[in-house]
Design a protein around this motif. Structure first.
Motif, mmCIF file in Angstrom:
data_model
loop_
_atom_site.group_PDB
_atom_site.id
_atom_site.type_symbol
_atom_site.label_atom_id
_atom_site.label_comp_id
_atom_site.label_asym_id
_atom_site.label_seq_id
_atom_site.Cartn_x
_atom_site.Cartn_y
_atom_site.Cartn_z
ATOM 1 N N LEU A 217 -7.203 -5.784 -6.044
ATOM 2 C CA LEU A 217 -8.454 -5.987 -5.308
ATOM 3 C C LEU A 217 -8.967 -4.680 -4.716
ATOM 4 C CD1 LEU A 217 -7.964 -9.390 -3.437
ATOM 5 C CD2 LEU A 217 -9.358 -8.901 -5.434
ATOM 6 N N THR A 218 -8.033 -3.839 -4.240
ATOM 7 C CA THR A 218 -8.455 -2.559 -3.685
ATOM 8 C C THR A 218 -9.125 -1.693 -4.748
ATOM 9 O OG1 THR A 218 -6.593 -2.662 -2.142
ATOM 10 C CG2 THR A 218 -7.692 -0.536 -2.411
ATOM 11 N N VAL A 219 -8.536 -1.658 -5.944
ATOM 12 C CA VAL A 219 -9.123 -0.878 -7.041
ATOM 13 C C VAL A 219 -10.472 -1.461 -7.452
ATOM 14 C CG1 VAL A 219 -8.829 -0.258 -9.467
ATOM 15 C CG2 VAL A 219 -6.918 -0.021 -7.894
ATOM 16 N N ILE A 220 -10.582 -2.785 -7.493
ATOM 17 C CA ILE A 220 -11.843 -3.416 -7.902
ATOM 18 C C ILE A 220 -12.946 -3.116 -6.893
ATOM 19 C CG2 ILE A 220 -12.978 -5.654 -8.179
ATOM 20 C CD1 ILE A 220 -10.443 -6.677 -9.502
ATOM 21 N N VAL A 221 -12.655 -3.294 -5.596
ATOM 22 C CA VAL A 221 -13.663 -3.030 -4.560
ATOM 23 C C VAL A 221 -14.034 -1.547 -4.545
ATOM 24 C CG1 VAL A 221 -14.115 -3.069 -2.086
ATOM 25 C CG2 VAL A 221 -12.940 -4.993 -3.154
ATOM 26 N N GLY A 222 -13.020 -0.676 -4.617
ATOM 27 C CA GLY A 222 -13.305 0.751 -4.634
ATOM 28 C C GLY A 222 -14.097 1.164 -5.856
ATOM 29 N N SER A 223 -13.786 0.585 -7.019
ATOM 30 C CA SER A 223 -14.536 0.899 -8.237
ATOM 31 C C SER A 223 -15.982 0.462 -8.127
ATOM 32 C CB SER A 223 -13.879 0.221 -9.439
ATOM 33 O OG SER A 223 -12.551 0.648 -9.601
ATOM 34 N N TYR A 224 -16.196 -0.695 -7.510
ATOM 35 C CA TYR A 224 -17.579 -1.149 -7.335
ATOM 36 C C TYR A 224 -18.362 -0.207 -6.425
ATOM 37 C CZ TYR A 224 -21.625 -3.936 -6.108
ATOM 38 O OH TYR A 224 -22.908 -4.354 -5.904
ATOM 39 N N LEU B 135 -7.701 -3.158 -16.452
ATOM 40 C CA LEU B 135 -6.648 -2.156 -16.611
ATOM 41 C C LEU B 135 -5.660 -2.211 -15.443
ATOM 42 C CD1 LEU B 135 -5.525 0.276 -18.175
ATOM 43 C CD2 LEU B 135 -7.056 1.736 -16.831
ATOM 44 N N ALA B 136 -6.183 -2.341 -14.211
ATOM 45 C CA ALA B 136 -5.308 -2.435 -13.034
ATOM 46 C C ALA B 136 -4.476 -3.710 -13.071
ATOM 47 C CB ALA B 136 -6.152 -2.384 -11.759
ATOM 48 N N PHE B 137 -5.072 -4.808 -13.536
ATOM 49 C CA PHE B 137 -4.331 -6.075 -13.610
ATOM 50 C C PHE B 137 -3.150 -5.955 -14.562
ATOM 51 C CE2 PHE B 137 -3.682 -10.118 -15.867
ATOM 52 C CZ PHE B 137 -3.317 -10.926 -14.807
ATOM 53 N N PHE B 138 -3.375 -5.406 -15.743
ATOM 54 C CA PHE B 138 -2.283 -5.263 -16.712
ATOM 55 C C PHE B 138 -1.224 -4.280 -16.229
ATOM 56 C CE2 PHE B 138 -5.287 -7.160 -19.727
ATOM 57 C CZ PHE B 138 -4.445 -8.051 -20.367
ATOM 58 N N PHE B 139 -1.645 -3.251 -15.493
ATOM 59 C CA PHE B 139 -0.665 -2.260 -15.031
ATOM 60 C C PHE B 139 0.195 -2.811 -13.911
ATOM 61 C CE2 PHE B 139 0.489 1.141 -12.054
ATOM 62 C CZ PHE B 139 1.276 1.928 -12.890
ATOM 63 N N ILE C 119 -18.104 -1.368 -15.620
ATOM 64 C CA ILE C 119 -17.135 -0.398 -15.091
ATOM 65 C C ILE C 119 -16.081 -1.100 -14.238
ATOM 66 C CG2 ILE C 119 -16.878 1.595 -13.561
ATOM 67 C CD1 ILE C 119 -19.622 2.522 -14.534
ATOM 68 N N VAL C 120 -16.538 -1.962 -13.335
ATOM 69 C CA VAL C 120 -15.603 -2.666 -12.450
ATOM 70 C C VAL C 120 -14.690 -3.588 -13.251
ATOM 71 C CG1 VAL C 120 -15.429 -4.309 -10.551
ATOM 72 C CG2 VAL C 120 -17.138 -2.504 -10.459
ATOM 73 N N GLY C 121 -15.262 -4.309 -14.223
ATOM 74 C CA GLY C 121 -14.442 -5.215 -15.027
ATOM 75 C C GLY C 121 -13.409 -4.481 -15.857
ATOM 76 N N TYR D 15 0.828 -1.210 0.000
ATOM 77 C CA TYR D 15 0.000 0.000 0.000
ATOM 78 C C TYR D 15 0.864 1.263 0.000
ATOM 79 C CZ TYR D 15 -4.528 -2.284 0.599
ATOM 80 O OH TYR D 15 -5.666 -3.018 0.402
ATOM 81 N N THR D 16 1.988 1.220 0.722
ATOM 82 C CA THR D 16 2.833 2.421 0.802
ATOM 83 C C THR D 16 3.464 2.777 -0.543
ATOM 84 O OG1 THR D 16 4.705 1.050 1.515
ATOM 85 C CG2 THR D 16 3.366 2.073 3.232
ATOM 86 N N VAL D 17 3.734 1.780 -1.396
ATOM 87 C CA VAL D 17 4.375 2.062 -2.685
ATOM 88 C C VAL D 17 3.365 2.181 -3.829
ATOM 89 C CG1 VAL D 17 6.506 0.919 -1.991
ATOM 90 C CG2 VAL D 17 4.750 -0.400 -3.185
ATOM 91 N N SER D 18 2.100 1.842 -3.568
ATOM 92 C CA SER D 18 1.127 1.866 -4.669
ATOM 93 C C SER D 18 -0.110 2.691 -4.363
ATOM 94 C CB SER D 18 0.688 0.434 -5.012
ATOM 95 O OG SER D 18 0.020 -0.171 -3.920
ATOM 96 N N TRP D 19 -0.129 3.428 -3.241
ATOM 97 C CA TRP D 19 -1.371 4.116 -2.852
ATOM 98 C C TRP D 19 -1.773 5.174 -3.881
ATOM 99 C CZ3 TRP D 19 -1.213 9.378 -2.131
ATOM 100 C CH2 TRP D 19 0.046 9.958 -1.934
ATOM 101 N N TYR D 20 -0.782 5.876 -4.458
ATOM 102 C CA TYR D 20 -1.155 6.922 -5.413
ATOM 103 C C TYR D 20 -1.674 6.318 -6.714
ATOM 104 C CZ TYR D 20 3.813 5.914 -6.309
ATOM 105 O OH TYR D 20 5.012 5.289 -6.503
ATOM 106 N N TRP D 21 -1.168 5.135 -7.104
ATOM 107 C CA TRP D 21 -1.709 4.463 -8.280
ATOM 108 C C TRP D 21 -3.107 3.923 -8.003
ATOM 109 C CZ3 TRP D 21 0.568 5.699 -12.500
ATOM 110 C CH2 TRP D 21 1.938 5.941 -12.532
ATOM 111 N N ILE D 22 -3.351 3.509 -6.767
ATOM 112 C CA ILE D 22 -4.702 3.071 -6.388
ATOM 113 C C ILE D 22 -5.670 4.246 -6.489
ATOM 114 C CG2 ILE D 22 -6.117 2.245 -4.467
ATOM 115 C CD1 ILE D 22 -3.730 0.572 -3.558
#
Length: 636
Positions: A568-575, A541-545, A534-536, A153-160
């Motif tokens: 998973l964080t991006v998927i849950v947040g997107s939902y 996109l998050a998976f490939f990145f 939207i979630v998919g 989370y500390t290295v990816s929070w801004y990408w999330i």
């Protein structure tokens, strides 16, 4: 050697036994706790250390400040608990030292050794320490997993955050396009969902085929067991086969539903178009979920702070511990006055030591009840906030429907007007409806608590009865949520109390049960496909990145321990974001649908009693597929 506890008889020490035998009902005296700079890293007994100045100097680090070295006999030092009887290689965990148990090639070791000296001249196997430290090692593994997740989370929070912003922008664009191109967007959404699921099936099949013949890929999930590194599961063919089957079943269900509901989808599209026009005239409704979210955060903060205060309101309880017989053994004591009390006179070897955190007052005995009351208040407040949001949105959209000349007859600020009416006139009705739902939810929590406590019970009838109760109250909660939602719409329309509104909404829905099944549920299905799209899309996109499969930004992706954490964080947040936008549309459709049913029963389309529905809505709902109900004809 004889070991004796107060209230018990002396027992002989058996060198082959793992520990001393106690037959006293009194609690075992807790060991003294001291602060050390680092945990011990070697096997050493106090009796061995006394014979070596270097070892004794090392041993001092784990003794109490009262320790005076070899000036006192070794047995007296151990009796007075100034030093531990034995040191074991340990590892720090939560500011405590636990035995450093590890397995190498199936051999259990502590500090790279398989045996240790117990202080009596006997060598024991370290497996005897395994049972005592088993739970500590589970906690240690969990802590290591949590630390790695925290590092990710500390290295990816801004990408999330960027991913969540993309989800929000995509949801907003989708809603805006739905306002102007509802029919086209619905069909595009359906096709895109089918294509996204189709790509998921293709990707799972390719991964499944790629792992064919690789060493260890044919291992089953049951044989592998639980692994803290979840990437291990992605190297198994069985994992991708399970994903493949799930996606195929989901794809087949969606295709079959679309085939059988193709005519009903046209009707649902007309209702969505009308909802789009209503949302277009009340654009501030798209931001209203933020207000509900803020109020829910306040409810969660209230519940969490109260729960923490209740949990930490216990007091330190001290009890009398002794080696010889003493009438005060096991009684509570106060360390401040213990040395001047009669206990030390009658029992010279007695000590007042910390036993546990708790209390013996009525307040401490009913702390569990207070925690349950706190949970009940949380459910009540959370349901009240949700009800306030629902009746506010229903009032705003109902003002659109019942405006004969749209939007000229609408109030200037429909959302704020509905919010003010809800707070001024309907607070009691909302609180009562929330109370009923909160009671059912608390009963479900109690049933889950009883189920957890009775897991070890062998009474199959009790387990069966508990499972039936859990199922019944789950169904009751779902029914109450559905009834409350429609009751709040009737409250927003007529301003009646909760019971009257719930009764009128229930019978209105029963009189139009076919329309409920056809329109309401089909639109819910279409909105679910929109959220899935939207979630998919954002999830792919998050998976490939994060798996560094996009060559243009391959070096930009952060190094991760578990790439599924940000995904998973991006998927849950997107939902959650997509659900927040679509919940407004869902409430709009439900309100317009209920107003439509009420309009059919109150009016007949004549000049004296004209319909309030828009011409576009009446054209497809009345002339095409759904004829007016008999109740409307009887009233005409």
């Amino acid at each position: 050697i004889e070991i004796k506890r107060s209230g018990g008889t002396p027992q002989k020490y058996d060198p082959t036994f793992k520990g001393p035998i106690y037959d006293s009902p009194l609690p075992v005296s807790p060991s003294p706790q001291i602060c050390v700079s680092k945990c011990p890293d070697r096997y050493l007994t106090y009796l061995t250390a006394v014979g070596s100045p270097a070892s004794l100097e090392y041993y001092r680090n784990f003794c109490t400040p009262e320790y005076k070295g070899t000036q006192k006999a070794a047995l007296n030092v151990l009796k007075d608990r100034e030093c531990p009887a034995m040191l074991i290689p340990s590892t720090p965990l939560a500011r405590r030292c636990f035995p450093a148990i590890q397995a190498k090639k199936g051999v259990i070791m502590v500090g790279n050794k398989t045996t240790y000296e117990d202080g009596w001249g006997n060598h024991r196997n370290v497996t005897e320490l395994l049972e005592g430290a088993k739970k500590a090692n589970v906690v240690l593994e969990t802590r290591q997993l949590a630390m790695k997740i925290f590092e990710d989370y500390t290295v990816s929070w801004y990408w999330i955050i960027i991913g969540l912003v993309i989800a929000m922008v995509a949801s907003l664009i989708f809603i805006v396009l739905l306002r102007f191109l509802a029919g086209v967007m619905v069909w595009v959404m359906i096709v895109m969902v089918i294509l996204v699921l189709g790509y998921g099936i293709f990707h799972c099949y390719m991964e499944y085929a790629k792992l064919k013949g690789e060493a260890g890929s044919d291992m089953s999930l049951t044989d592998l067991g639980f692994q803290t590194d979840l990437r291990v599961y992605l190297h198994l063919r069985q994992t991708w086969l399970a994903f493949l089957i799930i996606l195929c079943v989901l794809e087949l269900l969606i295709v079959l539903l679309l085939i059988f509901l193709r005519k009903r989808i046209l009707i649902a599209i007309a209702l969505i178009k009308e909802a789009s026009r209503a949302v277009g005239h009340v654009m501030s409704s798209l931001l209203f979920p933020l207000c509900t979210f803020f109020l829910l955060c306040l409810c969660i903060a209230y519940w969490a702070s109260t729960a923490v205060f209740l949990s930490t309101s216990n007091e330190a309880v001290y009890k009398v511990f002794n080696e010889s017989a003493c009438p005060f053994a096991g009684q509570t004591c106060r360390p401040e006055t213990f040395n001047t009390s009669n206990v030390t006179k009658l029992c010279p070897d007695a000590q007042c030591l910390f036993a546990f955190y708790g209390g013996e007052t009525a307040y401490h005995r009913y702390l569990v009840v207070l925690q349950f009351f706190n949970v009940f208040m949380f459910f009540w407040l959370a349901n009240f906030v949700i009800a306030l949001g629902q009746v506010t949105l229903a009032g705003a959209f109902a003002s659109y429907y019942w405006a004969f000349k749209k939007p000229d007859d609408m109030p200037a600020f429909p959302l704020f007007s509905a919010f003010g009416r809800a707070l001024r006139y309907h607070t009691g009705s909302l609180a009562f409806g929330s109370l009923i739902l909160a009671i059912v939810q608390v009963i479900r929590v109690i049933l889950e608590y009883l189920d957890h406590r009775l897991k070890a019970a062998e009474n199959k009838f009790a387990k069966f009865l508990l499972s039936c109760l859990k199922c019944c109250f789950w169904c009751l909660e779902k029914f109450l949520k559905f009834l409350n939602r429609n009751a709040y719409i009737m409250i927003a329309i007529y301003g009646t109390n909760f019971c009257t509104s719930a009764r009128n909404a229930f019978f209105l829905l029963m009189r139009n049960i076919i329309r409920v099944a056809v329109l309401d549920k089909v639109t819910d299905f279409l909105f679910f496909l929109g959220k899935l799209l939207i979630v998919g899309s954002v999830g792919i996109l998050a998976f490939f990145f994060f798996t560094q499969r996009i060559k243009l930004v391959q070096d930009t992706a952060p190094p991760l321990n578990y790439y599924w954490v940000p995904i998973l964080t991006v998927i849950v947040g997107s939902y959650l974001i997509a659900h927040g936008f679509f919940s407004v549309y869902g409430m709009c459709v439900d309100t317009l649908f209920l107003c439509f049913c009420e309009d059919l029963e109150r009016n007949d389309g004549s000049p004296e009693r004209p319909y309030y529905m828009s011409p576009e809505l009446s054209e497809i709902l009345l002339k095409g597929h759904l004829e007016p109900s008999k109740s409307a004809d009887s009233q005409g």
